[in-house]
Scaffold this motif. Structure first.
Motif, PDB file in Angstrom:
ATOM      1  N   GLN A  35      53.995  12.114  -8.505  1.00  0.00           N
ATOM      2  CA  GLN A  35      55.080  13.038  -8.143  1.00  0.00           C
ATOM      3  C   GLN A  35      56.336  13.068  -9.397  1.00  0.00           C
ATOM      4  O   GLN A  35      56.759  13.813  -9.872  1.00  0.00           O
ATOM      5  CB  GLN A  35      55.671  12.463  -6.785  1.00  0.00           C
ATOM      6  CG  GLN A  35      56.832  13.411  -6.188  1.00  0.00           C
ATOM      7  CD  GLN A  35      56.690  14.812  -6.396  1.00  0.00           C
ATOM      8  OE1 GLN A  35      55.540  15.171  -5.697  1.00  0.00           O
ATOM      9  NE2 GLN A  35      57.447  15.754  -6.777  1.00  0.00           N
ATOM     10  N   GLN A  36      56.265  11.431  -9.755  1.00  0.00           N
ATOM     11  CA  GLN A  36      57.250  11.512 -10.924  1.00  0.00           C
ATOM     12  C   GLN A  36      57.008  11.986 -12.418  1.00  0.00           C
ATOM     13  O   GLN A  36      57.757  12.544 -12.853  1.00  0.00           O
ATOM     14  CB  GLN A  36      57.608   9.608 -11.078  1.00  0.00           C
ATOM     15  CG  GLN A  36      58.350   9.142  -9.945  1.00  0.00           C
ATOM     16  CD  GLN A  36      58.435   7.895 -10.266  1.00  0.00           C
ATOM     17  OE1 GLN A  36      57.563   7.137 -10.892  1.00  0.00           O
ATOM     18  NE2 GLN A  36      59.631   6.968  -9.799  1.00  0.00           N
TER      19      GLN A  36
ATOM     20  N   ASN B 267      57.752  15.544 -11.681  1.00  0.00           N
ATOM     21  CA  ASN B 267      59.423  15.829 -12.076  1.00  0.00           C
ATOM     22  C   ASN B 267      59.794  15.612 -13.512  1.00  0.00           C
ATOM     23  O   ASN B 267      60.449  16.385 -13.937  1.00  0.00           O
ATOM     24  CB  ASN B 267      60.044  14.305 -11.103  1.00  0.00           C
ATOM     25  CG  ASN B 267      59.783  14.802  -9.842  1.00  0.00           C
ATOM     26  OD1 ASN B 267      59.804  15.853  -9.157  1.00  0.00           O
ATOM     27  ND2 ASN B 267      60.402  13.824  -9.086  1.00  0.00           N
TER      28      ASN B 267
ATOM     29  N   SER C 103      58.505  18.960 -15.393  1.00  0.00           N
ATOM     30  CA  SER C 103      59.477  19.866 -15.040  1.00  0.00           C
ATOM     31  C   SER C 103      60.964  19.902 -15.654  1.00  0.00           C
ATOM     32  O   SER C 103      61.547  20.764 -16.143  1.00  0.00           O
ATOM     33  CB  SER C 103      59.477  20.409 -13.693  1.00  0.00           C
ATOM     34  OG  SER C 103      60.357  19.300 -12.869  1.00  0.00           O
ATOM     35  N   SER C 104      61.519  18.518 -15.834  1.00  0.00           N
ATOM     36  CA  SER C 104      62.792  18.232 -16.090  1.00  0.00           C
ATOM     37  C   SER C 104      62.795  18.456 -17.655  1.00  0.00           C
ATOM     38  O   SER C 104      63.658  19.112 -18.365  1.00  0.00           O
ATOM     39  CB  SER C 104      63.531  17.148 -15.715  1.00  0.00           C
ATOM     40  OG  SER C 104      62.859  16.056 -16.434  1.00  0.00           O
TER      41      SER C 104
ATOM     42  N   LYS D  80      69.121  17.128  -8.630  1.00  0.00           N
ATOM     43  CA  LYS D  80      68.956  16.200  -9.598  1.00  0.00           C
ATOM     44  C   LYS D  80      70.026  14.875  -9.573  1.00  0.00           C
ATOM     45  O   LYS D  80      69.738  14.012  -9.834  1.00  0.00           O
ATOM     46  CB  LYS D  80      69.172  16.896 -10.911  1.00  0.00           C
ATOM     47  CG  LYS D  80      68.045  18.060 -10.995  1.00  0.00           C
ATOM     48  CD  LYS D  80      67.441  18.168 -12.332  1.00  0.00           C
ATOM     49  CE  LYS D  80      66.178  19.113 -12.274  1.00  0.00           C
ATOM     50  NZ  LYS D  80      65.776  19.017 -13.395  1.00  0.00           N
TER      51      LYS D  80
ATOM     52  N   GLN E 283      68.639  12.654  -6.880  1.00  0.00           N
ATOM     53  CA  GLN E 283      67.534  12.066  -7.667  1.00  0.00           C
ATOM     54  C   GLN E 283      67.989  10.882  -8.537  1.00  0.00           C
ATOM     55  O   GLN E 283      67.256   9.627  -8.484  1.00  0.00           O
ATOM     56  CB  GLN E 283      66.698  13.121  -8.418  1.00  0.00           C
ATOM     57  CG  GLN E 283      65.268  12.538  -8.627  1.00  0.00           C
ATOM     58  CD  GLN E 283      64.395  13.526  -9.592  1.00  0.00           C
ATOM     59  OE1 GLN E 283      64.814  14.382  -9.912  1.00  0.00           O
ATOM     60  NE2 GLN E 283      63.291  12.945  -9.733  1.00  0.00           N
TER      61      GLN E 283
ATOM     62  N   ILE F 256      63.084   9.326 -16.130  1.00  0.00           N
ATOM     63  CA  ILE F 256      63.331  10.249 -15.454  1.00  0.00           C
ATOM     64  C   ILE F 256      64.986  10.482 -15.134  1.00  0.00           C
ATOM     65  O   ILE F 256      65.740  11.310 -15.445  1.00  0.00           O
ATOM     66  CB  ILE F 256      62.760  10.444 -14.043  1.00  0.00           C
ATOM     67  CG1 ILE F 256      61.412  10.717 -13.995  1.00  0.00           C
ATOM     68  CG2 ILE F 256      63.554  11.550 -13.115  1.00  0.00           C
ATOM     69  CD1 ILE F 256      60.595  10.485 -12.826  1.00  0.00           C
TER      70      ILE F 256
END
Ligand code: ADP
Length: 455
Positions: free
Chosen positions: A287-288, A291, A294-295, A344, A347, A418
């Motif tokens: 999942q990370q 993330n 995509s970021s 974000k 997050q 992240i």
């Protein structure tokens, strides 16, 4: 057609057109001015003679006129209103057949082309004592002018031709200078296309021209592409390595379970627990990874007005439901609105508070203060801390200070990378102050107004 040839041809063509226009103007002006001057001279020579003959009888008049003539001159005498036209010449080898008789009340001079010869004609009207008009037309063949025109035409032809040659030579030199960096760029690009490697266009010195700028931009783009390519490569290899390690652990425990699990319940329990933990860790990690990917591609970034205090309170409430640990928020203001992506920022707070909870046992503090155009957010814990030499690596993907302790905490080494990429997306800064055994402070600075807002 190549660019260099195009430049040479176009500049030469332009020059030819300009030179031809100049040649025509020079030629016409020369003939006009030379004709006018010769006309004035002929008039000033013949006007006194014509005045003299006014009072003479016909015999004396003819004699004076005859004697004043040269081989290149002849006189035509006409009386307006009658057909009487008389020619006087002193051996002139040209005639005025076909040249219409002038009838004007004033003196004038004109240049004309007759039988391929340039002839200057001056016209002098004269009133006799009896009141009748007699017109004298003196025609002179302009051999000198003809010669001068030939010289002029020759000079103009040679200079035009020479200038075009010089221009073509200069044009080809100029185009070579202009086209050379482009050719070098094309060669480098073809080389990149063929070998699929990152190459830069070689260039020397410094200049302000567009070609220099183009080369610089291309090289910078290559640098960025290369950096991004190697980052991706690193990312893929790090991710595969991490997933592979986790799968190897799961495989190992599955093997233990297969061989001894049926006989030893303690072994069975431990293996199942470990497989469960590792699977959970792998799910979090994938999942990370999604993330992070995509970021880094700049996706799903939605700027909005976000109250940071309110968001912190929401995240703290969320953690209070999961743990009994103390989380204390320190903020003077009741609200602090920044332009950011709400999910974000949430997050980011989850990552930092989760780390603080994982690596400490004492209460955790969250400080929010405003500093000029920035908001400073500090997540402070009094936990195990990070060794000084490791601090600089904690933002690297999959970096873990001591991997054994993370197997226990379920860390993936992706939390801080992240967090860093979220902060950078918001044009902010993140840093860590930590002392082993004392605690850690993660300091985040975010601009209140996002630079891309209102663009
Ligand atoms: P992880 O998911 O393993 O925690 P992170 O990227 O969040 O991955 O952190 C990277 C490393 O930084 C970890 O190995 C962890 O030991 C260390 N670290 C991060 N936050 C803290 C903290 N608050 N206290 C001590 N160590 C920390």
């Amino acid at each position: 057609m190549k660019l260099g040839t195009k430049i040479t041809l176009l500049t030469s063509l332009l020059l030819i057109v300009i030179l031809l226009c100049v040649d025509i103007i020079v030629y016409s002006l020369f003939i006009k001015i030379a004709g006018q001057n010769a006309g004035e001279m002929l008039l000033s020579k013949w006007e006194p003679i014509i005045q003299q003959v006014e009072s003479m009888n016909s015999e004396a008049r003819n004699a004076l006129l005859y004697n004043s003539l040269t081989e290149d001159t002849l006189i035509r005498i006409s009386v307006p209103g009658s057909d009487s036209i008389r020619m006087i010449s002193n051996g002139a080898d040209f005639n005025l057949n076909g040249v219409p008789v002038t009838s004007s009340k004033t003196r004038n001079a004109r240049l004309l082309k007759h039988d391929d010869e340039r002839i200057l004609m001056v016209y002098i009207p004269m009133k006799t004592a009896g009141g009748t008009m007699t017109c004298f037309e003196i025609a002179e063949r302009l051999d000198d002018l003809e010669t001068n025109i030939h010289i002029l035409v020759t000079i103009l032809t040679f200079t035009t031709f020479g200038a075009v040659m010089v221009c073509m030579l200069g044009g080809s030199l100029l185009s070579r200078t202009v086209v050379k960096p482009i050719s070098t760029s094309i060669r480098t690009m073809k080389e990149i296309e063929r070998s699929l490697t990152f190459k830069k266009i070689p260039y020397k010195g410094k200049s302000a021209d567009e070609l220099y700028e183009m080369t610089g931009t291309f090289n910078r783009m290559m640098d960025r592409l290369e950096e991004s390519f190697w980052n991706q490569q690193q990312f893929v290899s790090d991710a595969s390595h991490e997933l592979n390690t986790t799968l190897m652990i799961i495989e190992g425990y599955s093997n233990i379970l297969r061989r001894w699990g049926a006989y030893d319940t303690k072994v069975q329990e431990e293996a199942v627990k470990s497989i469960y933990e590792e699977t959970k860790r792998m799910r979090v990690m994938t999942q990370q990874l999604l993330n992070l990917a995509s970021s880094q591609q700049g996706r799903q970034f939605m700027l909005d007005s976000v109250d940071l205090i309110q968001t912190c309170k929401q995240v703290i409430t969320h953690f209070r439901q999961l743990s009994t640990r103390k989380l204390i928020l320190h903020a003077k203001e009741k609200e602090m609105v920044i332009q950011a992506d709400h999910s974000k920022i949430k997050q980011l707070l989850i990552i930092l508070l989760d780390n603080a909870l994982k690596y400490s046992t004492a209460p955790i503090e969250l400080h929010i203060t405003q500093q000029d155009d920035n908001i400073q957010l500090i997540v402070k814990d009094y936990g195990i801390g990070i060794p000084r030499e490791e601090v600089k690596h904690v933002f690297e993907r999959f970096y873990r200070v001591d991997s054994s302790r993370h197997r226990k905490t379920g860390g993936t080494g992706l939390g801080l990378p992240i967090a860093k990429s979220i902060v950078e997306e918001h044009q902010g800064r993140i840093r860590i102050k930590s002392r082993e055994g004392t605690g850690t402070e993660v300091i985040v600075e975010l601009p209140i107004l996002h630079p891309s807002w209102n663009k």
